[in-house]
Design an enzyme around this catalytic site. Structure first.
Site, short mmCIF file in Angstrom:
data_model
loop_
_atom_site.label_atom_id
_atom_site.label_comp_id
_atom_site.label_asym_id
_atom_site.label_seq_id
_atom_site.Cartn_x
_atom_site.Cartn_y
_atom_site.Cartn_z
N SER A 120 -9.16 -5.88 -3.73
CA SER A 120 -8.94 -6.65 -4.44
C SER A 120 -10.29 -7.96 -3.83
O SER A 120 -10.47 -8.78 -4.37
CB SER A 120 -8.05 -7.59 -3.10
OG SER A 120 -7.02 -6.66 -3.22
N LYS A 137 -6.99 -11.49 8.09
CA LYS A 137 -8.22 -11.28 6.79
C LYS A 137 -8.34 -12.30 6.22
O LYS A 137 -8.82 -12.55 4.46
CB LYS A 137 -7.37 -9.53 5.91
CG LYS A 137 -8.27 -8.87 6.54
CD LYS A 137 -7.84 -7.66 5.43
CE LYS A 137 -7.78 -6.18 5.63
NZ LYS A 137 -8.05 -5.28 4.35
N ARG A 187 -8.47 5.94 -2.20
CA ARG A 187 -9.88 5.75 -3.12
C ARG A 187 -10.80 7.03 -2.71
O ARG A 187 -11.32 7.84 -4.28
CB ARG A 187 -10.17 4.48 -3.77
CG ARG A 187 -9.16 3.43 -4.05
CD ARG A 187 -9.68 2.24 -3.78
NE ARG A 187 -9.48 1.92 -2.21
CZ ARG A 187 -9.52 0.96 -1.94
NH1 ARG A 187 -9.25 -0.38 -2.83
NH2 ARG A 187 -9.25 0.11 -0.89
N HIS A 219 -3.28 -0.57 -7.85
CA HIS A 219 -1.98 -0.54 -6.49
C HIS A 219 -1.23 -0.92 -7.46
O HIS A 219 0.46 0.42 -6.96
CB HIS A 219 -2.13 -2.47 -5.24
CG HIS A 219 -2.57 -2.63 -4.88
ND1 HIS A 219 -3.01 -3.96 -4.79
CD2 HIS A 219 -3.34 -2.06 -3.72
CE1 HIS A 219 -4.13 -3.94 -3.71
NE2 HIS A 219 -4.11 -3.51 -2.97
P1 ADP Z 1 -5.07 -2.78 3.87
O1 ADP Z 1 -5.16 -4.10 4.21
O2 ADP Z 1 -3.89 -2.46 4.79
O3 ADP Z 1 -5.55 -1.87 3.24
P2 ADP Z 1 -4.75 -3.67 1.03
O4 ADP Z 1 -4.03 -4.43 0.04
O5 ADP Z 1 -6.56 -3.10 0.97
O6 ADP Z 1 -3.95 -3.71 2.09
O7 ADP Z 1 -4.23 -1.95 0.15
C1 ADP Z 1 -3.49 -1.02 0.38
C2 ADP Z 1 -3.03 0.54 0.36
O8 ADP Z 1 -3.46 0.79 -1.23
C3 ADP Z 1 -4.10 0.97 1.10
O9 ADP Z 1 -3.29 2.57 1.35
C4 ADP Z 1 -5.31 1.16 -0.12
O10 ADP Z 1 -6.39 2.58 -0.23
C5 ADP Z 1 -5.11 1.46 -1.40
N1 ADP Z 1 -5.12 0.48 -2.57
C6 ADP Z 1 -5.22 -0.31 -3.01
N2 ADP Z 1 -6.67 -0.02 -3.84
C7 ADP Z 1 -6.14 1.38 -4.53
C8 ADP Z 1 -6.97 2.11 -5.73
N3 ADP Z 1 -7.84 1.16 -7.11
N4 ADP Z 1 -6.31 2.59 -5.97
C9 ADP Z 1 -5.50 3.76 -4.97
N5 ADP Z 1 -5.13 3.42 -3.50
C10 ADP Z 1 -5.57 1.73 -3.34
#
Ligand code: ADP
Length: 162
Positions: free
Chosen positions: A128, A41, A90, A17
């Site tokens: 996460s 979630k 990703r 992130h």
């Molecule tokens: P959500 O519940 O909206 O998916 P997340 O916190 O899981 O929220 O992810 C937020 C954004 O960050 C998403 O677009 C996700 O693809 C991106 N993201 C999360 N981890 C990574 C990573 N390691 N590399 C690139 N993008 C990431």
């Protein structure tokens, strides 16, 4: 001024992130990291804990703000006087989900544009959920999250055990 909103659950913020945030902050004049309450979630960390962990991680980035939102992301984005959503990609699996979300958001509000960035390869497998699982099993998560987040995760999981 070009403003973008980076929405997510951030439960908790990972180095992946953070990489997306750093890239976004160099592309846009202002980047708002918007934490979704997301009760659906069932996040491990409360909204205020998730916000605090992000704030602690972005102190050196002057043009990054951290906020929260409830409800639809498109409404929040427009309330920030912008039409740009920033998201990270990703894998191909992310692409399918993000593609669907981006088109849905644009159908809900036609002026919305979603901009995607790819995190460094070294973070491309991070998510996460897996990090919480590894921490729960007593594994080393120091290469996935900041030291502060790692400590908080350990104490949160310990708290949960009691
Ligand atoms: P959500 O519940 O909206 O998916 P997340 O916190 O899981 O929220 O992810 C937020 C954004 O960050 C998403 O677009 C996700 O693809 C991106 N993201 C999360 N981890 C990574 C990573 N390691 N590399 C690139 N993008 C990431």
């Amino acid at each position: 001024m070009r403003v973008a909103v980076y929405p997510g659950t951030f439960d908790p913020i990972t180095l992946g992130h953070l990489d997306v945030i750093q890239r976004g902050s160099s592309i846009f004049d202002r980047l708002v990291v918007a934490v979704s309450r997301n009760p659906g979630k069932a996040p491990l960390f409360s909204l205020s804990e998730r916000i605090e962990m992000i704030r602690e991680s972005v102190t050196d980035l002057d043009n990054v703000d951290v906020d929260s939102f409830d409800g639809m992301v498109v409404d929040y984005v427009l309330s920030q006087q912008t039409n740009v959503i920033l998201r990270g990609i990703r894998t191909v699996a992310d692409f399918e989900y993000e593609f669907q979300m981006a088109l849905t958001n644009r159908t809900l509000q036609t002026e919305i544009e979603t901009v995607f960035v790819m995190a460094s390869q070294q973070y491309s497998f991070l998510n996460s959920r897996l990090i919480k699982e590894i921490a729960g099993l007593g594994g080393d998560i120091s290469t996935f999250v900041s030291e502060r987040v790692s400590k908080r995760l350990t104490s949160k999981l310990r708290e949960r055990e009691h």
